[in-house]
Design a protein around this motif. Structure first.
Motif, PDB file in Angstrom:
ATOM      1  N   GLN A 103      -3.038   1.698  -6.275  1.00  0.00           N
ATOM      2  CA  GLN A 103      -3.105   2.647  -7.381  1.00  0.00           C
ATOM      3  C   GLN A 103      -1.922   3.627  -7.341  1.00  0.00           C
ATOM      4  O   GLN A 103      -1.337   3.950  -8.377  1.00  0.00           O
ATOM      5  CB  GLN A 103      -4.430   3.418  -7.317  1.00  0.00           C
ATOM      6  CG  GLN A 103      -4.624   4.461  -8.397  1.00  0.00           C
ATOM      7  CD  GLN A 103      -4.652   3.868  -9.790  1.00  0.00           C
ATOM      8  OE1 GLN A 103      -5.078   2.726  -9.980  1.00  0.00           O
ATOM      9  NE2 GLN A 103      -4.184   4.629 -10.770  1.00  0.00           N
ATOM     10  N   MET A 104      -1.559   4.098  -6.161  1.00  0.00           N
ATOM     11  CA  MET A 104      -0.420   5.005  -6.026  1.00  0.00           C
ATOM     12  C   MET A 104       0.874   4.318  -6.456  1.00  0.00           C
ATOM     13  O   MET A 104       1.740   4.921  -7.103  1.00  0.00           O
ATOM     14  CB  MET A 104      -0.308   5.489  -4.586  1.00  0.00           C
ATOM     15  CG  MET A 104      -1.472   6.338  -4.109  1.00  0.00           C
ATOM     16  SD  MET A 104      -1.312   6.807  -2.363  1.00  0.00           S
ATOM     17  CE  MET A 104       0.206   7.769  -2.399  1.00  0.00           C
ATOM     18  N   LEU A 105       1.022   3.045  -6.100  1.00  0.00           N
ATOM     19  CA  LEU A 105       2.236   2.313  -6.461  1.00  0.00           C
ATOM     20  C   LEU A 105       2.323   2.115  -7.974  1.00  0.00           C
ATOM     21  O   LEU A 105       3.394   2.270  -8.578  1.00  0.00           O
ATOM     22  CB  LEU A 105       2.248   0.964  -5.741  1.00  0.00           C
ATOM     23  CG  LEU A 105       3.599   0.258  -5.639  1.00  0.00           C
ATOM     24  CD1 LEU A 105       4.560   1.029  -4.753  1.00  0.00           C
ATOM     25  CD2 LEU A 105       3.425  -1.165  -5.112  1.00  0.00           C
ATOM     26  N   LEU A 106       1.187   1.778  -8.606  1.00  0.00           N
ATOM     27  CA  LEU A 106       1.179   1.576 -10.050  1.00  0.00           C
ATOM     28  C   LEU A 106       1.450   2.876 -10.800  1.00  0.00           C
ATOM     29  O   LEU A 106       2.130   2.881 -11.839  1.00  0.00           O
ATOM     30  CB  LEU A 106      -0.163   0.981 -10.484  1.00  0.00           C
ATOM     31  CG  LEU A 106      -0.430  -0.468 -10.051  1.00  0.00           C
ATOM     32  CD1 LEU A 106      -1.851  -0.882 -10.405  1.00  0.00           C
ATOM     33  CD2 LEU A 106       0.584  -1.416 -10.684  1.00  0.00           C
ATOM     34  N   GLN A 107       0.929   3.982 -10.278  1.00  0.00           N
ATOM     35  CA  GLN A 107       1.172   5.270 -10.913  1.00  0.00           C
ATOM     36  C   GLN A 107       2.665   5.627 -10.876  1.00  0.00           C
ATOM     37  O   GLN A 107       3.234   6.090 -11.864  1.00  0.00           O
ATOM     38  CB  GLN A 107       0.357   6.359 -10.207  1.00  0.00           C
ATOM     39  CG  GLN A 107       0.501   7.756 -10.790  1.00  0.00           C
ATOM     40  CD  GLN A 107       0.019   7.848 -12.221  1.00  0.00           C
ATOM     41  OE1 GLN A 107      -0.941   7.172 -12.610  1.00  0.00           O
ATOM     42  NE2 GLN A 107       0.693   8.680 -13.014  1.00  0.00           N
ATOM     43  N   ALA A 108       3.294   5.396  -9.740  1.00  0.00           N
ATOM     44  CA  ALA A 108       4.727   5.673  -9.626  1.00  0.00           C
ATOM     45  C   ALA A 108       5.536   4.755 -10.538  1.00  0.00           C
ATOM     46  O   ALA A 108       6.554   5.168 -11.122  1.00  0.00           O
ATOM     47  CB  ALA A 108       5.178   5.507  -8.175  1.00  0.00           C
ATOM     48  N   ARG A 151     -17.174  -7.240  -5.911  1.00  0.00           N
ATOM     49  CA  ARG A 151     -17.671  -6.528  -7.094  1.00  0.00           C
ATOM     50  C   ARG A 151     -16.858  -5.295  -7.485  1.00  0.00           C
ATOM     51  O   ARG A 151     -17.118  -4.709  -8.531  1.00  0.00           O
ATOM     52  CB  ARG A 151     -19.146  -6.095  -6.918  1.00  0.00           C
ATOM     53  CG  ARG A 151     -20.142  -7.218  -6.774  1.00  0.00           C
ATOM     54  CD  ARG A 151     -21.554  -6.665  -6.635  1.00  0.00           C
ATOM     55  NE  ARG A 151     -22.554  -7.716  -6.550  1.00  0.00           N
ATOM     56  CZ  ARG A 151     -22.867  -8.356  -5.434  1.00  0.00           C
ATOM     57  NH1 ARG A 151     -22.251  -8.026  -4.312  1.00  0.00           N
ATOM     58  NH2 ARG A 151     -23.765  -9.304  -5.428  1.00  0.00           N
ATOM     59  N   ASP A 152     -15.908  -4.898  -6.661  1.00  0.00           N
ATOM     60  CA  ASP A 152     -15.141  -3.692  -6.979  1.00  0.00           C
ATOM     61  C   ASP A 152     -13.663  -3.876  -6.631  1.00  0.00           C
ATOM     62  O   ASP A 152     -13.024  -2.987  -6.080  1.00  0.00           O
ATOM     63  CB  ASP A 152     -15.728  -2.489  -6.242  1.00  0.00           C
ATOM     64  CG  ASP A 152     -15.162  -1.167  -6.761  1.00  0.00           C
ATOM     65  OD1 ASP A 152     -14.614  -1.153  -7.881  1.00  0.00           O
ATOM     66  OD2 ASP A 152     -15.235  -0.169  -6.036  1.00  0.00           O
ATOM     67  N   ILE A 153     -13.124  -5.042  -6.982  1.00  0.00           N
ATOM     68  CA  ILE A 153     -11.697  -5.261  -6.776  1.00  0.00           C
ATOM     69  C   ILE A 153     -10.930  -4.421  -7.797  1.00  0.00           C
ATOM     70  O   ILE A 153     -11.033  -4.637  -9.005  1.00  0.00           O
ATOM     71  CB  ILE A 153     -11.342  -6.752  -6.931  1.00  0.00           C
ATOM     72  CG1 ILE A 153     -11.950  -7.550  -5.777  1.00  0.00           C
ATOM     73  CG2 ILE A 153      -9.837  -6.950  -6.964  1.00  0.00           C
ATOM     74  CD1 ILE A 153     -11.379  -7.209  -4.422  1.00  0.00           C
ATOM     75  N   SER A 154     -10.187  -3.466  -7.291  1.00  0.00           N
ATOM     76  CA  SER A 154      -9.418  -2.550  -8.141  1.00  0.00           C
ATOM     77  C   SER A 154      -8.256  -2.010  -7.315  1.00  0.00           C
ATOM     78  O   SER A 154      -8.262  -2.112  -6.082  1.00  0.00           O
ATOM     79  CB  SER A 154     -10.300  -1.407  -8.646  1.00  0.00           C
ATOM     80  OG  SER A 154     -10.855  -0.692  -7.563  1.00  0.00           O
ATOM     81  N   PRO A 155      -7.232  -1.434  -7.938  1.00  0.00           N
ATOM     82  CA  PRO A 155      -6.073  -0.951  -7.182  1.00  0.00           C
ATOM     83  C   PRO A 155      -6.428   0.067  -6.099  1.00  0.00           C
ATOM     84  O   PRO A 155      -5.731   0.123  -5.074  1.00  0.00           O
ATOM     85  CB  PRO A 155      -5.195  -0.316  -8.273  1.00  0.00           C
ATOM     86  CG  PRO A 155      -5.544  -1.055  -9.513  1.00  0.00           C
ATOM     87  CD  PRO A 155      -7.008  -1.354  -9.396  1.00  0.00           C
ATOM     88  N   LYS A 189     -15.680   5.433 -15.359  1.00  0.00           N
ATOM     89  CA  LYS A 189     -14.570   5.309 -16.296  1.00  0.00           C
ATOM     90  C   LYS A 189     -13.349   4.706 -15.611  1.00  0.00           C
ATOM     91  O   LYS A 189     -12.644   3.883 -16.182  1.00  0.00           O
ATOM     92  CB  LYS A 189     -14.223   6.679 -16.881  1.00  0.00           C
ATOM     93  CG  LYS A 189     -13.093   6.633 -17.902  1.00  0.00           C
ATOM     94  CD  LYS A 189     -12.790   8.006 -18.460  1.00  0.00           C
ATOM     95  CE  LYS A 189     -11.647   7.960 -19.454  1.00  0.00           C
ATOM     96  NZ  LYS A 189     -11.328   9.301 -19.993  1.00  0.00           N
ATOM     97  N   GLY A 190     -13.097   5.111 -14.391  1.00  0.00           N
ATOM     98  CA  GLY A 190     -11.944   4.587 -13.677  1.00  0.00           C
ATOM     99  C   GLY A 190     -12.124   3.155 -13.242  1.00  0.00           C
ATOM    100  O   GLY A 190     -11.146   2.417 -13.103  1.00  0.00           O
ATOM    101  N   LYS A 191     -13.358   2.704 -13.023  1.00  0.00           N
ATOM    102  CA  LYS A 191     -13.617   1.350 -12.548  1.00  0.00           C
ATOM    103  C   LYS A 191     -13.887   0.386 -13.700  1.00  0.00           C
ATOM    104  O   LYS A 191     -13.805  -0.826 -13.519  1.00  0.00           O
ATOM    105  CB  LYS A 191     -14.846   1.360 -11.636  1.00  0.00           C
ATOM    106  CG  LYS A 191     -14.707   2.254 -10.409  1.00  0.00           C
ATOM    107  CD  LYS A 191     -13.766   1.670  -9.394  1.00  0.00           C
ATOM    108  CE  LYS A 191     -13.756   2.492  -8.116  1.00  0.00           C
ATOM    109  NZ  LYS A 191     -12.865   1.907  -7.091  1.00  0.00           N
TER     110      LYS A 191
END
Length: 500
Positions: A103-108, A151-155, A189-191
């Motif tokens: 998630q940090m990498l995608l945000q940057a 069930r919760d694969i996310s960045p 909302k984030g997931k």
């Protein structure tokens, strides 16, 4: 030797060093485990929030999932090491991945308006699929599949180490987390953008739900956009169930159409049309990379992370060396080696004679040149010594007249001297070194003015030295010594040599 060196707080047998993050379910800490001799290991501890400890159903679900997760052992999955309870707080102990989450990498990347390079996006996806495929195929002790689904694969749950490793975290606690998320609008909302259509509809989920989530992450890594996302949760739900996203290669010209097709297959709304296993998805991605001539490596990902996130720094510090030398009472054992040297004979580390880190010499161990031990006799033998062939005495007694070497004919045979018997072929003679030595001694005597007769005792002494251990004994006759030579010349003080 405690956690106070890093302002740690004692927590059972662990030391909490720093708080990394807080979520709706738990707090995440970097922790340390200390041991004897300066041992220390960095760990991650996830403490369940106190208000959830009273939720019996949540606690039971959390315990059940933790028991399954601890059996997973794969390089692309964060290992669970321990589970326990301290003062009513349940916690998980996991390996500490020193790095950042995806998630940090995608945000940057979004801030720079630069999607991830396609080869790195594929590399991350392949590593995630390998971990998922292992977990999906995991069997229990009875040989039956455990039916594990993340069930919760996310960045947020994909860790990227500073060494270029890719690891899935929070395996096994997604079911418990979903119970909490259902009552917290901000978290869901984030997931929501990474949830599959069947997951949203409340249908039974399987491994293909995790494959769908990998497809969403790939789409985001390649385009800097999520395939299904609205301004509200309701719009996001509608997009996931009815929407059709643009193909990645139309949003990013660097994306190959073949790669775009792989991503869209992973995002199929109907689970039957998706990849059926994470292994299949990984195989197609690897095949694409090979055909495109792209070979991403962990070092390339590590460099990219450092470039995109220059402020990110490793949290793990080098182990603190001991303040002084380790005492003998801590080491305890009295080891005696094969030479009889004991640990008491070895200088302590850090002593004046040998500062810490220097090598100990053989003299200090009693193994140097001054070692006063049993000296081995020079003529002693050992079982490992090579076996030397016995010397043929008869060959050493080759008939050679002093001062008159035997002549050789063209065939290598010695010619007969007057009154002398025929001799053996030259090939049967032993090396002539002993006889030559006697001849040289005789010549030296002659050169010094000594008569030839005076040289005879030297010849006698040389032959006595050569043959003192070799005697010929006959059962039917008397013992004959080697001093009775066959030179054809009588030795003073001895009987005449037998005639040929």
């Amino acid at each position: 030797m405690d956690g106070a060196r890093e302002n740690g707080q004692k927590f059972g047998k662990y030391h909490l060093i720093e708080k990394i993050a807080v979520g709706g379910m738990a707090e995440l800490y970097r922790a340390k485990l200390y041991g004897a001799g300066g041992f220390e290991k960095d760990l991650a501890i996830k403490k369940i929030l106190p208000n959830l400890a009273d939720d019996i159903e949540f606690t039971k679900m959390f315990l059940d999932e933790a028991m399954i997760t601890v059996t997973l052992n794969h390089g692309n999955i964060v290992s669970v090491i321990d589970f326990g309870e301290v003062d009513g707080q349940y916690f998980l102990v996991m390996e500490f991945v020193d790095g950042v989450d995806l998630q940090m990498l995608l945000q940057a990347a979004r801030e720079r308006n630069e999607p991830l390079p396609p080869q790195l996006a594929c590399y991350i996806a392949v590593e995630v699929c390998r971990g998922l495929d292992y977990a999906h195929r995991k069997q229990g002790a009875d040989g039956k599949p455990l039916q594990i689904v993340h069930r919760d694969i996310s960045p947020q749950n994909i860790m990227l180490s500073f060494e270029g490793e890719v690891k899935i975290t929070d395996f096994g606690i997604a079911r418990a987390a979903s119970r909490v998320s259902s009552t917290q609008a901000g978290i869901i909302k984030g997931k929501l953008a990474y949830m599959s259509p069947e997951q949203i509809s409340g249908s039974e989920v399987d491994r293909r739900t995790d494959i769908y989530a990998v497809g969403v992450m790939m789409y985001e890594m390649l385009t800097n956009e999520r395939p299904f996302e609205g301004s509200t949760p309701q719009e996001t739900l509608a997009a996931i169930t009815t929407g059709s996203p643009k193909k990645p290669h139309k949003l990013n010209r660097r994306v190959d159409k073949r790669l775009s097709a792989i991503v869209m297959k992973a995002l199929e709304r109907n689970p039957r049309k998706r990849y059926q296993t994470a292994g299949e998805l990984a195989a197609d991605l690897s095949s694409f990379l090979h055909r495109a001539g792209l070979y991403p490596e962990p070092a390339e990902l590590a460099r990219f992370v450092r470039e995109l996130l220059p402020g990110a720094r490793p949290r793990i510090r080098p182990p603190t060396p001991p303040a002084g030398p380790v005492s003998r009472s801590e080491l305890k054992p009295m080891v005696t080696d094969v030479m009889g040297t004991t640990s008491q004979d070895i200088p302590a580390a850090g002593s004046d004679s040998h500062p810490l880190g220097e090598a100990v010499s053989f003299e200090d161990l009693g193994l140097g040149f001054g070692f006063e031990g049993p000296i081995e006799p020079p003529n002693s033998t050992r079982p490992t010594d090579p076996v030397r062939p016995a010397v043929d005495v008869e060959q050493l007694r080759a008939p050679t007249i002093i001062g008159q070497p035997a002549a050789m004919d063209a065939g290598g045979e010695e010619t007969q001297h007057s009154g002398q018997p025929e001799t053996r072929p030259a090939a049967e003679h032993a090396p002539a070194a002993p006889a030559t030595l006697v001849q040289e001694r005789a010549k030296e005597k002659a050169a010094s003015g000594t008569s030839a007769d005076a040289a005879v005792p030297d010849i006698h002494a040389a032959r006595t030295l050569l043959f003192k251990d070799e005697t010929a004994e006959s059962k039917d006759g008397p013992r004959q010594t080697a001093e009775q030579s066959e030179v054809g010349e009588a030795v003073p003080g001895e009987p005449d040599a037998p005639s040929a």
